[in-house]
Enzyme design. Structure first.
Site, PDB file in Angstrom:
ATOM      1  N   ASP A 257       0.851  -1.186   0.000  1.00 39.36           N
ATOM      2  CA  ASP A 257       0.000   0.000   0.000  1.00 39.36           C
ATOM      3  C   ASP A 257       0.887   1.235   0.000  1.00 39.36           C
ATOM      4  OD1 ASP A 257      -2.217   1.571   0.018  1.00 39.36           O
ATOM      5  OD2 ASP A 257      -2.829   1.103   2.078  1.00 39.36           O
ATOM      6  N   HIS A 258       0.305   2.392  -0.317  1.00 39.39           N
ATOM      7  CA  HIS A 258       1.085   3.622  -0.338  1.00 39.39           C
ATOM      8  C   HIS A 258       1.525   3.996   1.078  1.00 39.39           C
ATOM      9  CE1 HIS A 258       0.579   4.614  -4.563  1.00 39.39           C
ATOM     10  NE2 HIS A 258      -0.711   4.335  -4.470  1.00 39.39           N
ATOM     11  N   SER A 259       2.686   4.588   1.189  1.00 43.52           N
ATOM     12  CA  SER A 259       3.179   5.043   2.487  1.00 43.52           C
ATOM     13  C   SER A 259       2.254   6.121   3.033  1.00 43.52           C
ATOM     14  CB  SER A 259       4.603   5.587   2.356  1.00 43.52           C
ATOM     15  OG  SER A 259       4.662   6.596   1.368  1.00 43.52           O
ATOM     16  N   ALA A 267       3.985   0.197  -3.581  1.00 43.63           N
ATOM     17  CA  ALA A 267       2.974   0.946  -4.340  1.00 43.63           C
ATOM     18  C   ALA A 267       3.481   2.312  -4.785  1.00 43.63           C
ATOM     19  CB  ALA A 267       1.702   1.112  -3.497  1.00 43.63           C
ATOM     20  N   ASP A 268       4.469   2.861  -4.091  1.00 46.55           N
ATOM     21  CA  ASP A 268       4.976   4.190  -4.441  1.00 46.55           C
ATOM     22  C   ASP A 268       5.932   4.156  -5.633  1.00 46.55           C
ATOM     23  OD1 ASP A 268       3.606   5.336  -2.291  1.00 46.55           O
ATOM     24  OD2 ASP A 268       5.247   4.926  -0.907  1.00 46.55           O
TER      25      ASP A 268
END
Length: 622
Positions: A257-259, A267-268
């Site tokens: 998942d994004h930070s 994800a980034d």
């Protein structure tokens, strides 16, 4: 109303007040009072606080928690426990280390250091049952150490199984290819024939039968072929596959998942890599147009048209959940494809004026760095863009916020003593709210979950276009290396040098820390350190793909090569059709073991579709 009616009304009011009194538990905040055991959730563990004591004079203790991911945040009151409620169970986050402490709101109560953050903080294991025993003796409170009551299974086991299965499929595929190339299957088939036919000699096969193209004439052999980098398409496809997987949920693992604010997760990586790849492909596109003597007016029209199409497709994605008058008032304008459109328009227009159809400085003394010196004005322009980003980010006054603030706001206390709860994103967010309005930007930034930020922030806002242009330009630099130096060793050497230089700069900007550097690595802000760091990764990963696919040809690029040939179609498809294939499972996800195969399947369907389109020679582009 008669006296009897008034009496009934008074009785009713009294009963209501009595119920409220009981629910509120002597005036305490009902949100923090333990009433029942919470339901199990993914990425959480149970933490039970058990109180024991005598002569406690109804002492109330507070359970305070906060995740360590919430940088500079104070502990938050999670639950109240007293002698009437001698056990309280709450859910705690297992994605990062949790800070835990026991305190009391009564000033005359002496809480031991055994109840402090240093003693009780822990990185909890998902599915674990933990307990803290709090001993209350009069006005003294003491805590036993944190104890785990069970032995939960490793939540990463589904990842290990998925990796093992993927490696097994690769080995099986290589084995089948080996059988095909050595004709062992045909030999076995010939051996078991009823007529006892002889083995087939591999030398009897023509190259056409083996699928190897042959030159029909000397003229065809000498004809130059247009270079098509499979490694670049594979890199693009890899980024797209990762994007599909993480957007579908990534098995609900936090690192997919994004930070939440600073730092980098899987994800980034993908969107910045797309920007970098767009710059690399730009070098080939302009070179072929110049070789055809395409007028610059026509080249600019193609740039402008493509940018407009990307922008409109981005708006289409933003409207994929339907349009209505209420929705239109809060219609999000920025987006991923909108960022691509703005970046491509600026970088491609600039490069149009300086792209060269040939290599005029090939034999000069500065020829080893002519991929830089021949485009010095482009470098100057991009340095100016970076300078503007720095000046606006650290110099623009934002009402009520510290100058140069780069934090998430909310619970964070990183404003040098100032209240920064409404300062999410600093200058970048302030510009978007001023130009677009608060309702027309992204309403749920990733920092909202743990920092409890209330200010909207768009990770694809206007200010970030400046740094994304710089990242696209660094990708264009890779393309210039490919166009300028035909020898693969010269190319690889320069890729590695660029990767090392950019990596050193990124570490210097962030001081090698997740938080607290000069410019933290931050995807939400597209900070300078972020684009430089991701460009470093891109150079190294592209080098690996280039060597293994185009140079030594030990990898065909499959299966990522096929999505890379239809990237825009698959991106639009997976964005508009958010969860297309989960209904086939008939299973309600409640753990990583269920989420992960579902998300892998969702992604695999798009890979299969891309292979079908490739087989049918159907390609979409803008």
């Amino acid at each position: 109303m008669d006296d009897r009616g008034k009496s009934n009304v008074k009785t009713f009011y009294f009963i209501c007040l009595l119920i409220c009194f009981c629910l509120c538990d002597d005036g305490k905040d009902p949100k923090n009072v333990c009433k029942h055991v919470p339901q199990k959730k993914i990425n959480t563990a149970f933490l039970s606080v058990i109180t024991h004591g005598h002569n406690s004079q109804n002492v109330t203790v507070n359970l305070n928690t906060i995740t360590s991911e919430c940088y500079t945040c104070d502990l938050q009151l999670t639950a109240l426990i007293d002698t009437h409620h001698n056990m309280c169970t709450v859910l705690v986050d297992t994605r990062w280390k949790m800070k835990v402490s026991i305190s009391s709101k009564h000033k005359n109560v002496n809480v031991s250091s055994s109840c402090g953050v240093d003693r009780l903080s822990n990185w909890f294991i998902e599915g674990g049952n933990y307990s803290i025993i709090v001993m209350i003796d009069g006005l003294k409170v003491q805590c036993d150490k944190l104890v785990r009551q069970n032995d939960p299974w490793d939540s990463n086991i589904p990842i290990y199984v998925a990796i093992g299965s993927f490696v097994g499929l690769i080995l099986l595929w290589w084995f089948l290819k080996y059988l095909y190339r050595t004709h062992l299957l045909r030999r076995l088939q010939s051996y078991f024939r009823s007529d006892n036919a002889a083995f087939i000699d591999p030398n009897d096969y023509a190259e056409q039968d083996l699928g190897v193209p042959t030159n029909t004439s000397e003229e065809d052999a000498l004809r130059p072929r247009k270079e098509r980098l499979k490694s670049l398409d594979t890199f693009r496809g890899l980024s797209l596959v990762i994007m599909c997987f993480v957007n579908y949920g990534g098995g609900q693992y936090w690192f997919f998942d994004h930070s939440d604010w600073n730092g980098i997760t899987v994800a980034d990586l993908v969107m910045p890599w797309f920007v970098w790849i767009m710059g690399t492909a730009m070098a080939y596109s302009f070179h072929s147009q110049l070789r055809r003597s395409t007028p610059k007016t026509r080249m600019f029209w193609k740039i402008f048209k493509r940018s407009c199409i990307l922008f409109l497709l981005g708006l289409l994605i933003n409207s994929s959940d339907g349009l209505n008058p209420v929705r239109m008032r809060e219609f999000r304008i920025p987006g991923v494809l909108q960022r691509f459109a703005g970046t491509y328009l600026i970088v491609a227009t600039l490069h149009m004026f300086f792209a060269k159809p040939n290599d005029p400085n090939q034999y000069t003394w500065w020829s080893p760095i002519r991929d830089i010196t021949d485009y010095w004005f482009e470098w100057l322009f991009n340095i100016i863009l970076v300078t503007i980003w720095l000046a606006i980010t650290f110099g623009l006054p934002v009402p009520g916020c510290p100058r140069g603030y780069l934090g998430p706001g909310g619970l964070a206390n990183d404003g040098d003593g100032k209240n920064v709860s409404l300062c999410t994103g600093g200058a970048a967010s302030y510009i978007d709210r001023t130009i677009f309005g608060e309702g027309r930007i992204y309403q749920s930034p990733t920092c909202k979950e743990i920092y409890h930020s209330t200010v909207p922030h768009d990770p694809e806002g206007l200010l970030g276009i400046l740094t994304s242009c710089f990242m696209c330009f660094l990708g264009l630099q890779a393309g210039k290396i490919l166009r300028t130096f035909p020898d693969w060793k010269a190319r690889v050497k320069r890729f590695i040098i660029w990767g090392i230089i950019l990596g050193v700069i990124a570490v210097a900007l962030c001081k090698g820390e997740k938080n607290g550097g000069y410019i933290p690595i931050n995807k939400n802000l597209w900070s300078l350190s972020f684009v430089i760091c991701l460009s470093c990764f891109a150079f190294f990963l592209f080098t690996f793909c280039y060597i293994t696919i185009d140079v030594y040809q030990i990898w065909s690029g499959a299966p990522f090569y096929y999505p890379g040939m239809n990237a825009i179609l698959l991106y639009l498809g997976h964005e508009i059709i958010n969860q297309p294939f989960r209904t086939f499972w008939g299973i309600k996800p409640n753990s990583h073991m269920v989420y992960l195969p579902i998300n892998i399947w969702d992604t695999a369907v798009w890979i299969i579709l891309s292979y079908f389109l490739y087989y049918k020679e159907i390609f979409f582009s803008v």
